[in-house]
Scaffold this active site. Structure first.
Site, mmCIF file in Angstrom:
data_model
loop_
_atom_site.group_PDB
_atom_site.id
_atom_site.type_symbol
_atom_site.label_atom_id
_atom_site.label_comp_id
_atom_site.label_asym_id
_atom_site.label_seq_id
_atom_site.Cartn_x
_atom_site.Cartn_y
_atom_site.Cartn_z
ATOM 1 C CB CYS A 219 -3.003 6.901 2.909
ATOM 2 S SG CYS A 219 -4.015 6.350 1.521
ATOM 3 C CD GLU B 37 -4.527 13.672 6.020
ATOM 4 O OE1 GLU B 37 -4.609 12.820 6.928
ATOM 5 O OE2 GLU B 37 -4.201 13.382 4.852
ATOM 6 C CG HIS C 81 -6.395 10.488 3.902
ATOM 7 N ND1 HIS C 81 -5.154 10.952 3.535
ATOM 8 C CD2 HIS C 81 -6.691 9.491 3.040
ATOM 9 C CE1 HIS C 81 -4.721 10.275 2.497
ATOM 10 N NE2 HIS C 81 -5.626 9.394 2.157
#
Lengths: 193, 261
Positions: free
Chosen positions: A83, A178, A176
């Protein structure tokens, strides 16, 4: 396995990232300053970031990361930026024109040309890389880099922008991983090998 | 029909909502008779497997039992989920917000406190970014046709003007609006598509429609009317449809959805 070192710039939630990296027993730690870790040079640095470009840029200076990372990148070190942690690898951002990036990739972040920002949600990646091609990734951003010769995946939100970049062992993800379901976790583990 | 006006690869999101009390998922029509629905992590993972794009947890008894159970739950969910989730309920101060983010929440949802203390929206947007703050607006079409904004779980009518409040929320930096049409909630008669159509394709932030989803067609109508995401609870909790069922229907109707390969 090489240890993953998360750079904690005090920008919020790192638990998901830490957890995603931790899955297959990889050693993970988070540090605030380069001096807080005895680097051998074979670590995987993970640079997350949320919030403003200028905040990350300023933290780089305050915590001593800017010069450390410049050396790290010049010496071919392994790094994963996520990001705003990817954006900072570029020269700068129109979000905060005065704040310098690390300039590892050439180009600048621009405000996405879509009336609804931030872009929030899932988009299918346009990528030639088999581990990203046609996968859905979770994005949360108002700025993006329109084009870059190191781009490995793109998506369109008002305009096309780089969803992922890579040069050597330096990876950047605008989305993202994750938070991108199983695909994202596997991708993260893959680039952290 | 605004869906394709701007070039966008973004998919419409389907967001199951889980009501939580004392660390358990509950359902109930009022605060007195809560039926235990199970463990938050188990249910969250179930919805993740079904293809949920995001989850929302609302701690409906947060003000009663304070926060330790809510924080423990958030941490537990964050450790086990790999999709984003928002938490709401019982957030009163920036300290509460810090605690939830550090426990692993991706977003916070404000409703009553956004009205009581709108400055909180600015503070959260400034420190964590607009993407981390969802403002929930409970709107009711009154008998005389006026649109009124309610707080305290729909029990108190505020003096706010609905349209001015929408504008204020955007101006203060909210990243998304979670719009619940109270007059549709629980009726099973679909979302209020007229309300959704008011936003239009150039509205500056995303709108999540909530209230009234009973069948796949309701999701379709809401998205066609302009909702960027649709939140629903009962239809999923009662196992009437899975998230995958809804998405399958929407894909057939040419709505762009995230699928799991």
């Amino acid at each position: 396995m090489k240890p993953a070192v998360i750079i904690d710039l005090n920008s919020g939630n790192l638990l998901s990232l830490e957890n995603a990296l931790n899955r297959d027993g990889q050693a993970v730690c988070r540090i605030q300053k380069p001096s807080a870790y005895d680097f051998r040079g074979d670590e995987i640095l993970v640079l997350p970031g949320q919030g403003r470009f200028a905040f990350i840029s300023e933290r780089m200076d305050v915590l001593g990361w800017r010069s450390f990372l410049s050396d790290w990148l010049n010496q071919g070190g392994h790094l994963v930026g996520i990001c705003v942690g990817m954006q900072i690898l570029f020269e700068g951002s129109d979000e905060d024109p005065e704040a310098p990036g690390l300039g590892y990739f050439s180009g600048r972040c621009q405000h996405l040309k879509h009336p609804k920002t931030p872009m929030v949600g899932w988009a299918k990646l346009d990528s030639y890389k088999l581990n990203m091609k046609d996968q859905y990734a979770y994005f949360v951003n108002s700025y993006g880099v329109p084009d870059c010769d190191a781009s490995t995946a793109k998506v369109t939100y008002g305009q096309p922008f780089c969803a992922a970049v890579q040069k050597g062992r330096v990876y950047g993800f605008q989305f993202h991983p994750e938070k991108s379901g199983r695909f994202g976790r596997e991708l993260l583990q893959h680039v952290c090998q | 029909m605004f869906v394709n006006k701007h070039n966008s690869d973004l998919t419409a999101r389907i967001i199951p909502c889980l009501d939580v009390a004392a660390g358990r998922v509950v359902k109930g029509t009022n605060f007195k008779q809560l039926v235990d629905m199970g463990d938050p992590v188990t249910l969250a993972k179930k919805y993740e497997r079904q293809g949920a794009d995001e989850l929302v947890f609302l701690d409906i008894k947060a003000s009663v039992d304070k926060q330790p159970s809510a924080l423990a739950m958030v941490r537990d969910v964050a450790m086990n989920l790999s999709i984003p989730f928002a938490v709401g309920g019982g957030i009163k101060t920036m300290d509460d917000v810090h605690r939830f983010f550090h426990a692993g929440a991706d977003k916070v949802t404000l409703n009553t406190m956004a009205v009581a203390q709108p400055e909180l929206i600015n503070q959260i947007a400034t420190q964590y970014g607009s993407q981390s703050i969802v403002v929930a607006i409970d709107v009711n079409r009154e008998a005389n046709g006026d649109l009124a904004v309610y707080t305290h779980g729909g029990s108190q009518r505020s003096a706010l003007d609905y349209r001015l409040w929408l504008q204020e929320v955007v101006d203060r930096g909210a990243g998304e609006i979670l719009l619940t049409a109270m007059h549709k909630d629980g009726t099973g008669s679909g979302f209020d598509c007229d309300l959704l159509a008011d936003f239009g394709p150039d509205y500056p932030i995303q709108v999540i429609a909530s209230g009234g989803a009973n069948k796949p067609e309701d999701f379709y109508d809401a998205i066609k009317a302009g909702a960027d995401a649709v939140l629903a609870a009962g239809i999923f909790h009662r196992d009437e449809y899975t998230v995958a069922d809804i998405k399958e229907y929407l894909i057939i109707k040419n709505i762009h959805m995230r699928t799991i390969l």
